[in-house]
Design a protein around this motif. Structure first.
Motif, mmCIF file in Angstrom:
data_model
loop_
_atom_site.group_PDB
_atom_site.id
_atom_site.type_symbol
_atom_site.label_atom_id
_atom_site.label_comp_id
_atom_site.label_asym_id
_atom_site.label_seq_id
_atom_site.Cartn_x
_atom_site.Cartn_y
_atom_site.Cartn_z
ATOM 1 N N LEU A 29 38.020 -11.044 12.421
ATOM 2 C CA LEU A 29 39.016 -11.735 13.240
ATOM 3 C C LEU A 29 38.302 -12.831 14.011
ATOM 4 N N VAL A 30 38.812 -14.044 13.927
ATOM 5 C CA VAL A 30 38.289 -15.153 14.718
ATOM 6 C C VAL A 30 39.313 -15.455 15.800
ATOM 7 N N ARG A 31 38.931 -15.201 17.025
ATOM 8 C CA ARG A 31 39.847 -15.415 18.153
ATOM 9 C C ARG A 31 39.570 -16.778 18.768
ATOM 10 N N GLY A 32 40.615 -17.627 18.798
ATOM 11 C CA GLY A 32 40.440 -18.996 19.245
ATOM 12 C C GLY A 32 39.955 -19.858 18.109
ATOM 13 N N ALA A 33 40.652 -19.767 16.979
ATOM 14 C CA ALA A 33 40.167 -20.377 15.740
ATOM 15 C C ALA A 33 40.463 -21.860 15.630
ATOM 16 N N ALA A 34 41.196 -22.449 16.571
ATOM 17 C CA ALA A 34 41.583 -23.860 16.437
ATOM 18 C C ALA A 34 40.492 -24.830 16.849
ATOM 19 N N GLY A 35 39.476 -24.356 17.562
ATOM 20 C CA GLY A 35 38.388 -25.240 17.960
ATOM 21 C C GLY A 35 37.356 -25.363 16.857
ATOM 22 N N SER A 36 36.389 -26.235 17.062
ATOM 23 C CA SER A 36 35.426 -26.520 16.003
ATOM 24 C C SER A 36 34.566 -25.306 15.667
ATOM 25 N N ILE A 37 34.222 -24.466 16.659
ATOM 26 C CA ILE A 37 33.447 -23.257 16.360
ATOM 27 C C ILE A 37 34.286 -22.289 15.542
ATOM 28 N N GLY A 38 35.533 -22.053 15.969
ATOM 29 C CA GLY A 38 36.403 -21.135 15.239
ATOM 30 C C GLY A 38 36.658 -21.584 13.822
ATOM 31 N N ILE A 39 36.878 -22.877 13.641
ATOM 32 C CA ILE A 39 37.134 -23.421 12.304
ATOM 33 C C ILE A 39 35.941 -23.169 11.388
ATOM 34 N N ASP A 78 34.699 -14.101 19.035
ATOM 35 C CA ASP A 78 35.590 -14.497 20.131
ATOM 36 C C ASP A 78 35.080 -15.773 20.786
ATOM 37 N N VAL A 79 35.848 -16.843 20.639
ATOM 38 C CA VAL A 79 35.510 -18.114 21.259
ATOM 39 C C VAL A 79 36.164 -18.238 22.633
ATOM 40 N N ALA A 80 37.169 -17.416 22.900
ATOM 41 C CA ALA A 80 38.015 -17.598 24.071
ATOM 42 C C ALA A 80 37.585 -16.801 25.297
ATOM 43 N N ALA A 81 37.276 -15.498 25.119
ATOM 44 C CA ALA A 81 37.025 -14.571 26.232
ATOM 45 C C ALA A 81 38.280 -14.499 27.118
ATOM 46 N N GLY A 82 38.141 -14.562 28.447
ATOM 47 C CA GLY A 82 39.296 -14.535 29.340
ATOM 48 C C GLY A 82 39.859 -13.147 29.560
ATOM 49 N N LYS A 83 41.002 -13.110 30.232
ATOM 50 C CA LYS A 83 41.582 -11.839 30.678
ATOM 51 C C LYS A 83 42.057 -10.960 29.530
ATOM 52 N N ASP A 84 42.335 -11.549 28.354
ATOM 53 C CA ASP A 84 42.855 -10.761 27.240
ATOM 54 C C ASP A 84 41.760 -10.188 26.343
ATOM 55 N N MET A 85 40.511 -10.459 26.650
ATOM 56 C CA MET A 85 39.429 -9.977 25.796
ATOM 57 C C MET A 85 39.462 -8.450 25.579
ATOM 58 N N PRO A 86 39.712 -7.625 26.612
ATOM 59 C CA PRO A 86 39.701 -6.173 26.396
ATOM 60 C C PRO A 86 40.683 -5.703 25.326
ATOM 61 N N SER A 87 41.853 -6.336 25.233
ATOM 62 C CA SER A 87 42.840 -5.888 24.244
ATOM 63 C C SER A 87 42.360 -6.153 22.823
ATOM 64 N N PHE A 88 41.503 -7.151 22.642
ATOM 65 C CA PHE A 88 40.969 -7.423 21.310
ATOM 66 C C PHE A 88 39.813 -6.473 20.993
ATOM 67 N N PHE A 89 39.051 -6.083 21.983
ATOM 68 C CA PHE A 89 38.003 -5.089 21.756
ATOM 69 C C PHE A 89 38.613 -3.801 21.197
ATOM 70 N N ASP A 90 39.822 -3.476 21.638
ATOM 71 C CA ASP A 90 40.516 -2.281 21.150
ATOM 72 C C ASP A 90 40.823 -2.350 19.659
#
Length: 320
Positions: free
Chosen positions: A145-155, A210-222
């Motif tokens: 899973l690539v989280r935040g895939a729209a940026g150059s790193i995610g792409i 994960d390129v984004a981190a932020g407050k929603d990061m824990p839900s993706f760790f799950d």
């Protein structure tokens, strides 16, 4: 020469065009007449003032990667570099300029048929994606899973995972249009920013980049499978919650792991080798560089406004 400086921290309007003396290469440095300057997410974070505690002061010149032609060299640098087209890493700043300084060990020659714009679109992001996947011990046949895939790193992470034999490459993004573009680059499942979507997706992932981190990061760790690995390569959405460590410890019985990755922890020689390989692959059409927009250097305020608004798919490039 023209340069862009952060006159006041905060919004994009704090950026200003100034005239500076042309740089002179010190020992071990080169001067690059810039043809293209990459605009990165970290540039906007620095401009906001969020990293002021780390020594970034007003008057700072943002930007860390440029491409152009070497026009001068300092003591100890082979004069044969003069006249060669290169990609260059300028450090934690100094990129938004008409003439940039860079250490000679941080420049990479460009293939003849690779443009300066494509070089700064790929140069930093490709290395972060490559070593981020390696840091996660990604192996063929795994789900990613690539989280935040729209940026150059995610792409780049999407393309490298797909080329590396991933069983599935899911992405989070903000629109159906971006999702279709990511499918063309190798994504197999397109999800919204929450990690959900109207299509079936893997129940869990072996690797999350994960390129984004932020407050929603824990839900993706799950969403990690047992023995799954999550690697944060950016924090464009801010820092994770303070109790994120509790989430990691709660997953103890599943042997799931979390790590961060910064390209600065890889040797310059290794970074340079990967960049050379990726530049060659891009010149052969094996890797796609996604350029959102090319703007003049003095439109840096507009570039940062677009970045802050989340409008960018790929990389914005400034051209002096």
């Amino acid at each position: 020469m023209k340069a862009i400086v952060i006159q006041t921290y905060g919004g994009p309007e704090g950026l200003a065009v100034v005239d500076l003396l042309a740089p002179v290469a010190a020992a071990g440095q080169v001067v690059v007449a810039t043809e293209a300057v990459g605009v990165g997410g970290v540039d906007t974070v620095i401009r906001s003032g969020a990293l002021a505690a780390y020594g970034f002061k007003e008057g700072h010149i943002p930007g860390s990667e440029v491409a152009g032609t070497v026009t001068a060299v300092g003591d100890g640098v082979d004069a044969s570099w003069i006249g060669r087209r290169v990609w260059a890493f300028t450090g934690t700043g100094g990129g938004y300029v008409e003439q940039a300084l860079a250490p000679v060990e941080e420049i990479v020659p460009l293939p003849v048929n690779l443009s300066a714009v494509d070089a700064v679109t790929l140069g930093s992001s490709g290395v972060v994606a490559h070593f981020g996947l390696r840091h996660a011990h990604f192996a063929p046949g795994e789900t990613v899973l690539v989280r935040g895939a729209a940026g150059s790193i995610g792409i780049m992470a999407v393309q490298l995972a797909a080329r590396g034999g991933a069983a599935a490459v899911a992405v989070t993004t903000s629109s159906a249009e971006r999702g279709e573009h990511l499918r063309r680059l190798g994504a197999t499942h397109v999800l919204d920013r929450s990690g959900d979507g109207g299509e079936p997706a893997p129940d869990g992932y072996d690797v999350i980049i994960d390129v984004a981190a932020g407050k929603d990061m824990p839900s993706f760790f799950d969403r990690l499978n047992p023995n799954g690995r999550m690697v944060a390569v950016g924090a464009v959405a801010g820092q994770p919650p303070a109790d994120f460590g509790m989430k990691i410890m709660a997953a103890f019985q599943k042997s799931m792991s979390f790590a961060t990755f910064s390209a600065h922890t890889v040797t310059g020689a290794d970074r340079g080798a990967v960049r050379s390989e990726q530049f060659a692959a891009a010149s052969r059409g094996e890797v796609e560089t996604v350029v959102h927009e090319v703007l003049p250097l003095d439109a840096a305020v507009l570039a940062h406004q677009k970045m802050d608004a989340g409008e960018v798919f790929g990389r914005i490039v400034l051209t002096p």
